[in-house]
Design a protein around this motif. Structure first.
Motif, PDB file in Angstrom:
ATOM      1  N   PHE A 656       0.880  -1.177   0.000  1.00 16.93           N
ATOM      2  CA  PHE A 656       0.000   0.000   0.000  1.00 16.93           C
ATOM      3  C   PHE A 656       0.914   1.223   0.000  1.00 16.93           C
ATOM      4  CE2 PHE A 656      -2.609  -3.217   2.259  1.00 16.93           C
ATOM      5  CZ  PHE A 656      -3.612  -3.332   1.309  1.00 16.93           C
ATOM      6  N   THR A 657       1.029   1.832  -1.175  1.00 12.22           N
ATOM      7  CA  THR A 657       1.965   2.953  -1.297  1.00 12.22           C
ATOM      8  C   THR A 657       1.377   4.263  -0.793  1.00 12.22           C
ATOM      9  OG1 THR A 657       1.230   3.415  -3.555  1.00 12.22           O
ATOM     10  CG2 THR A 657       3.063   1.851  -3.269  1.00 12.22           C
ATOM     11  N   ARG A 658       0.041   4.390  -0.814  1.00 12.73           N
ATOM     12  CA  ARG A 658      -0.593   5.627  -0.352  1.00 12.73           C
ATOM     13  C   ARG A 658      -1.964   5.300   0.197  1.00 12.73           C
ATOM     14  NH1 ARG A 658      -0.315  10.382  -4.504  1.00 12.73           N
ATOM     15  NH2 ARG A 658       1.866   9.869  -4.135  1.00 12.73           N
ATOM     16  N   VAL A 659      -2.327   5.946   1.310  1.00  8.57           N
ATOM     17  CA  VAL A 659      -3.620   5.730   1.961  1.00  8.57           C
ATOM     18  C   VAL A 659      -4.251   7.097   2.215  1.00  8.57           C
ATOM     19  CG1 VAL A 659      -4.830   4.718   3.917  1.00  8.57           C
ATOM     20  CG2 VAL A 659      -2.722   3.672   3.099  1.00  8.57           C
ATOM     21  N   SER A 660      -5.506   7.225   1.826  1.00  8.14           N
ATOM     22  CA  SER A 660      -6.238   8.473   2.079  1.00  8.14           C
ATOM     23  C   SER A 660      -7.725   8.155   2.185  1.00  8.14           C
ATOM     24  CB  SER A 660      -5.982   9.491   0.954  1.00  8.14           C
ATOM     25  OG  SER A 660      -6.393   8.954  -0.291  1.00  8.14           O
ATOM     26  N   THR A 661      -8.523   9.177   2.505  1.00  7.73           N
ATOM     27  CA  THR A 661      -9.976   8.993   2.662  1.00  7.73           C
ATOM     28  C   THR A 661     -10.704  10.106   1.931  1.00  7.73           C
ATOM     29  OG1 THR A 661      -9.971  10.234   4.728  1.00  7.73           O
ATOM     30  CG2 THR A 661      -9.754   7.822   4.892  1.00  7.73           C
ATOM     31  N   ARG A 668     -22.045   8.744   8.185  1.00  4.50           N
ATOM     32  CA  ARG A 668     -21.596   7.581   8.937  1.00  4.50           C
ATOM     33  C   ARG A 668     -20.734   6.654   8.078  1.00  4.50           C
ATOM     34  NH1 ARG A 668     -24.211   7.278  13.723  1.00  4.50           N
ATOM     35  NH2 ARG A 668     -23.489   5.121  13.998  1.00  4.50           N
ATOM     36  N   GLN A 669     -20.433   7.103   6.856  1.00  5.61           N
ATOM     37  CA  GLN A 669     -19.593   6.326   5.956  1.00  5.61           C
ATOM     38  C   GLN A 669     -18.515   7.223   5.354  1.00  5.61           C
ATOM     39  OE1 GLN A 669     -22.352   4.627   3.115  1.00  5.61           O
ATOM     40  NE2 GLN A 669     -22.577   2.728   4.321  1.00  5.61           N
ATOM     41  N   CYS A 670     -17.499   6.548   4.786  1.00  2.00           N
ATOM     42  CA  CYS A 670     -16.472   7.263   4.037  1.00  2.00           C
ATOM     43  C   CYS A 670     -15.830   6.291   3.061  1.00  2.00           C
ATOM     44  CB  CYS A 670     -15.433   7.883   4.979  1.00  2.00           C
ATOM     45  SG  CYS A 670     -14.363   6.667   5.765  1.00  2.00           S
ATOM     46  N   HIS A 671     -15.030   6.842   2.128  1.00  2.00           N
ATOM     47  CA  HIS A 671     -14.320   6.025   1.157  1.00  2.00           C
ATOM     48  C   HIS A 671     -12.852   5.964   1.560  1.00  2.00           C
ATOM     49  CE1 HIS A 671     -17.666   5.638  -1.659  1.00  2.00           C
ATOM     50  NE2 HIS A 671     -17.929   6.943  -1.459  1.00  2.00           N
ATOM     51  N   LEU A 672     -12.336   4.741   1.679  1.00  6.92           N
ATOM     52  CA  LEU A 672     -10.916   4.529   1.983  1.00  6.92           C
ATOM     53  C   LEU A 672     -10.192   4.271   0.668  1.00  6.92           C
ATOM     54  CD1 LEU A 672      -8.663   4.158   4.119  1.00  6.92           C
ATOM     55  CD2 LEU A 672      -9.253   1.728   4.163  1.00  6.92           C
ATOM     56  N   GLN A 702      -2.321   0.369  -8.796  1.00  8.67           N
ATOM     57  CA  GLN A 702      -3.641   0.955  -9.043  1.00  8.67           C
ATOM     58  C   GLN A 702      -4.279   1.337  -7.721  1.00  8.67           C
ATOM     59  OE1 GLN A 702      -6.380  -0.915 -11.680  1.00  8.67           O
ATOM     60  NE2 GLN A 702      -4.770  -1.728 -13.061  1.00  8.67           N
ATOM     61  N   ARG A 703      -5.258   2.213  -7.875  1.00  7.14           N
ATOM     62  CA  ARG A 703      -5.970   2.695  -6.688  1.00  7.14           C
ATOM     63  C   ARG A 703      -7.292   1.975  -6.572  1.00  7.14           C
ATOM     64  NH1 ARG A 703      -6.088   8.950  -5.664  1.00  7.14           N
ATOM     65  NH2 ARG A 703      -3.946   8.345  -5.144  1.00  7.14           N
ATOM     66  N   MET A 704      -7.588   1.543  -5.348  1.00  4.63           N
ATOM     67  CA  MET A 704      -8.876   0.913  -5.077  1.00  4.63           C
ATOM     68  C   MET A 704      -9.585   1.714  -3.998  1.00  4.63           C
ATOM     69  SD  MET A 704      -7.772  -2.559  -2.999  1.00  4.63           S
ATOM     70  CE  MET A 704      -9.485  -3.106  -2.960  1.00  4.63           C
ATOM     71  N   ALA A 705     -10.884   1.899  -4.204  1.00  2.00           N
ATOM     72  CA  ALA A 705     -11.708   2.657  -3.250  1.00  2.00           C
ATOM     73  C   ALA A 705     -12.662   1.702  -2.567  1.00  2.00           C
ATOM     74  CB  ALA A 705     -12.475   3.757  -3.970  1.00  2.00           C
ATOM     75  N   ILE A 706     -12.705   1.798  -1.265  1.00  4.17           N
ATOM     76  CA  ILE A 706     -13.546   0.902  -0.479  1.00  4.17           C
ATOM     77  C   ILE A 706     -14.456   1.763   0.392  1.00  4.17           C
ATOM     78  CG2 ILE A 706     -13.573  -0.986   1.182  1.00  4.17           C
ATOM     79  CD1 ILE A 706     -10.693  -1.565   0.415  1.00  4.17           C
TER      80      ILE A 706
END
Length: 796
Positions: A656-661, A668-672, A702-706
């Motif tokens: 995981f080279t970069r982590v953001s939100t 009550r939710q967000c995207h990781l 690649q970037r994945m959004a959860i």
């Protein structure tokens, strides 16, 4: 005139004999008689005693002074006017002997006069004068003597020399008499008489037939003469038709005279010995001769020569351990006191001989001997085993071949104790040149030993393990000093889990009843997330007690979960190659991306050949310890340890080279947002819970959004606000961070999977590689991301 002169000489000799009878009523034969009475008359016992003349006479040593003269004979001499004094007796004897020597035919009576004079001189303790008279008697020419008369002559000379204390001279003439018994002129040689006379010469040459007399101090006597005499004993024994005697005397010659034999003589003696033992092997039994003399056995303690004896401990995996009691492991339960100086003092003498380890009943035990071969040719030693007492012991004999003059050579003798108790190793037995020997350590001078007595404890089961993994070339060395019996290795990707199936086989004779398993990670600086090794022992214990020869299975889960964040050196490599990690696909595979730069290239060509992962492969090592027991040994509180070394090489899977939100539509939710980098050489898919799979090629990022629900971290303990306990506060904060990361990771459920098919296969039905594992975010989330993932606190 000649006859008259001889008559006068005989009268002179008669006067001497009469004076001897008067002065020495007990005779001159050497046996104890009664003392002459003061009145000049003999006692009734002396008057009635039978006197055989010159052959056997009796004297009373108590009636003589240092020069052999009666203490109170002056009055008697006065009354016997014609009696010679003790000094005059010898002078007149010498005078008579000189007169006899003038006649050729008077040799016999001249010899008899010499014998009488020597016996009187022996009583008077005038040994040097007696030897001069005997020396002249040797050269008396006696014509036409029969062989028996010659034997008698030399025997009498030997007896007289023995009487005056000339033992070697006595042995010399007795040996001549022995050789005369087997003279070629005798139709039927008397070999038995020859052998008997040769045995009687041994003390005169400082020779004993007991080999123990030659193991103390320096050698006594002339070795060349002694070897000649021993060879003559061997020859006489062979002519007597007694091969057992030949073997015994040759063995004695080889054992006691080995240092004085030349190389050729050693070969000749051993060849003769082997020819005799082919008909009659040498034993450790006493040989009893017809006259009652017993010849002791001759063990070959010099063939080979033993310099040290060392009792060896059992192998590490078989050594017994005592379960610790409440008072401590080394406290004796025989005394109510923890320490007693009386007990310590009484055991001090035994400390030098007792061993601080134990042997186990039914297990093969070893004793190491350092030996060398003193012979100039190869020495074959057969049936070499241990001699023990105290415990029933089954010795397992060995055969060895030592090169000529080998120098110190280690030899290991083995055996199996069949009962329990204290066993003492007393020596060893061998078979060399057909001679069986029992060699006791007490009879071996200069032998070093670490002790001779060891305790044998009750039998324990023996556990043997085999695994589903290949053996490893890496040998683990635990800090405790114990040895690892088996080492296995496995190569995993970070986040991967693999089962290690261990087969537990009871190869002993006792049932395996108890088993405890522990694990310890060693030699690693990497931070592990989760349990590295896990197992369920209950499934294995359900198969117990494990009978001898039976196998139980034990499954261990190996889960490697290291940090998935991208290391600084990796980012530096990527930047140096001009590659962006902001989500754009990479044009080159990872094995080329992270290739070391020229200025940091290692010198070792073997290391430089591992381009791509030489600096990113992590190593984890652990030791699985099996503590088991059973049978009588378990009842006595003993157990065994068996260790399995595990070497795991962890290759990077994804980073995981970069982590953001990013905020979501709901508060009550967000995207990781996670930038995922595939560091393998294969195409892989990465997925999260309730998300579609993301395909990553080798070296692609690649970037994945959860989309995730925010977390409520109020249940975690808060850090203390005061700084009085700074260390505790820091530790508590780390635990909170770890707990938050663990909860978030469990909800995300990010996994990766590699499915690779052969490149050159027309029909790709079966994959050549199928690997999968977990991608953890526990070490990736920073404080800012954690705050964004936390529900906002509501305050009313």
């Amino acid at each position: 005139s000649v006859g008259f002169f001889l008559y006068s000489v005989a009268a002179l000799e008669g006067l001497c004999s009469a004076s001897v009878i008067y002065h020495y009523p007990g005779g001159t034969g050497g046996k104890v008689g009664s003392r002459r009475a003061q009145g000049g008359s003999l006692s009734a016992e002396a008057g009635n005693r039978h006197r055989p003349g010159a052959q056997e006479v009796l004297i009373d040593p108590g009636a003589l002074t240092s020069n052999g003269i009666n203490a109170d004979t002056s009055a008697e001499i006065g009354r016997a006017k014609n009696c010679l004094s003790p000094e005059d007796i010898i002078d007149k004897y010498k005078e008579a002997i000189s007169y006899y020597g003038k006649y050729k035919n008077a040799g016999v009576i001249e010899l008899e006069a010499c014998v009488k004079a020597v016996r009187v001189l022996a009583i008077q303790k005038r040994s040097m004068e007696a030897s001069e008279v005997l020396q002249s008697a040797v050269y008396i020419n006696l014509r036409q003597l029969s062989e028996e008369e010659k034997i008698q002559r030399y025997s009498i000379l030997s007896e007289l020399y023995e009487r005056i204390g000339f033992h070697r001279k006595s042995a010399f003439f007795k040996r001549i008499a022995a050789m005369q018994c087997a003279a070629p002129s005798i139709p039927e040689p008397g070999w038995r008489a020859c052998y008997k006379l040769l045995l009687e010469t041994l003390p005169g040459y400082s020779l004993s037939l007991d080999p123990k007399d030659f193991s103390k101090g320096t050698h006594r006597g002339w070795a060349a003469v002694q070897m000649r005499l021993l060879h003559e004993l061997v020859y006489a024994s062979r002519r007597m038709g007694n091969p057992a005697l030949c073997v015994r005397h040759l063995s004695f010659l080889l054992q006691t005279m080995l240092d004085f034999l030349s190389d050729q003589e050693k070969k000749d003696v051993t060849q003769s010995l082997e020819s005799y033992t082919a008909k009659c092997p040498g034993t450790m039994e006493f040989i009893t001769l017809p006259d009652g003399l017993k010849l002791p056995p001759v063990p070959f303690t010099k063939l080979p020569i033993v310099r040290s004896v060392k009792l060896l401990n059992l192998p590490t995996s078989l050594r017994p351990h005592k379960m610790k009691s409440l008072l401590g492991q080394n406290v004796s339960t025989k005394s109510p006191f923890i320490y007693s100086p009386i007990i310590a003092h009484s055991r001090g003498e035994e400390r030098s001989k007792k061993i601080d380890f134990q042997w186990v009943q039914g297990d093969v035990c070893e004793v190491q001997l350092m030996v060398y071969n003193p012979m100039p040719f190869e020495l074959r030693v057969e049936n070499m085993g241990l001699l023990t007492t105290g415990v029933e012991f089954e010795s397992l004999p060995a055969a060895l071949s030592l090169p000529a003059e080998s120098g110190l050579y280690p030899v290991t003798l083995v055996g199996v104790p069949r009962t329990t108790g204290q066993i003492a190793v007393n020596g060893y037995h061998t078979s060399v040149f057909g001679v069986f020997s029992d060699c006791l350590l007490d009879n071996l001078p200069g032998v070093k030993t670490n002790g001779c007595t060891v305790e044998v404890i009750p039998a324990l089961p023996r556990l043997q393990i085999s695994t589903s993994l290949p053996r490893s070339a890496h040998t683990l060395q635990p800090s405790s000093g114990d040895e690892v019996s088996t080492n296995v290795s496995v190569q995993l990707y970070n986040g991967e889990t693999q089962q290690l199936i261990i087969k537990l086989e009871n190869i002993g004779t006792e049932p395996l009843e108890k088993l405890e398993v522990t694990a310890k990670t060693v030699n690693t600086k990497e931070k592990l997330y989760g349990d590295f090794l896990s197992w369920k022992l209950e499934d294995t214990l359900s198969q117990f007690p494990l009978k001898p020869g039976k196998i139980a299975t034990f499954t261990v889960n190996i889960k490697v979960k290291l940090d998935f964040s991208c290391q600084e050196n990796l980012l530096q490599d990527l930047s140096d190659d001009g590659i962006s990690v902001s989500g754009l696909p990479l044009s080159s595979p990872f094995r080329q991306v992270v290739k070391p730069r020229v200025e940091t290239k290692p010198i070792n060509p073997q290391e430089s050949s591992k381009a791509g992962d030489f600096s990113h492969v992590k190593t984890l090592e652990a030791i699985l310890n099996f503590k088991y027991s059973g049978g009588p040994g378990h009842v006595e509180g003993y157990y065994r340890n068996l260790s399995l070394g595990l070497h795991v090489e962890v290759e990077p899977s994804v980073f995981f080279t970069r982590v953001s939100t990013l905020p979501a539509t709901s508060t009550r939710q967000c995207h990781l947002l996670l930038d995922v980098f595939n560091s393998t050489e294969h195409e892989l898919t990465i997925s999260a819970r309730n998300n579609e799979d993301l395909i990553l090629h080798a070296g692609e990022c690649q970037r994945m959004a959860i989309q995730v629900d925010k977390f409520n971290f109020e249940s975690f303990p808060e850090s203390p606000t005061d700084g009085t306990q700074f260390a505790n506060a820091k530790q508590l904060e780390e635990e909170r961070q770890q707990a938050k990361g663990l909860e978030i990771n469990s909800k995300l459920g990010i996994c990766w999977k590699i499915i690779s098919f052969p490149k050159f296969s027309l029909i790709s039905t079966y994959p050549s590689l199928k690997r999968e594992g977990e991608a953890s975010v526990e070490g990736v989330l920073n404080q800012l991301v954690l705050e964004h993932l936390q529900l906002a606190p509501l305050q009313w």
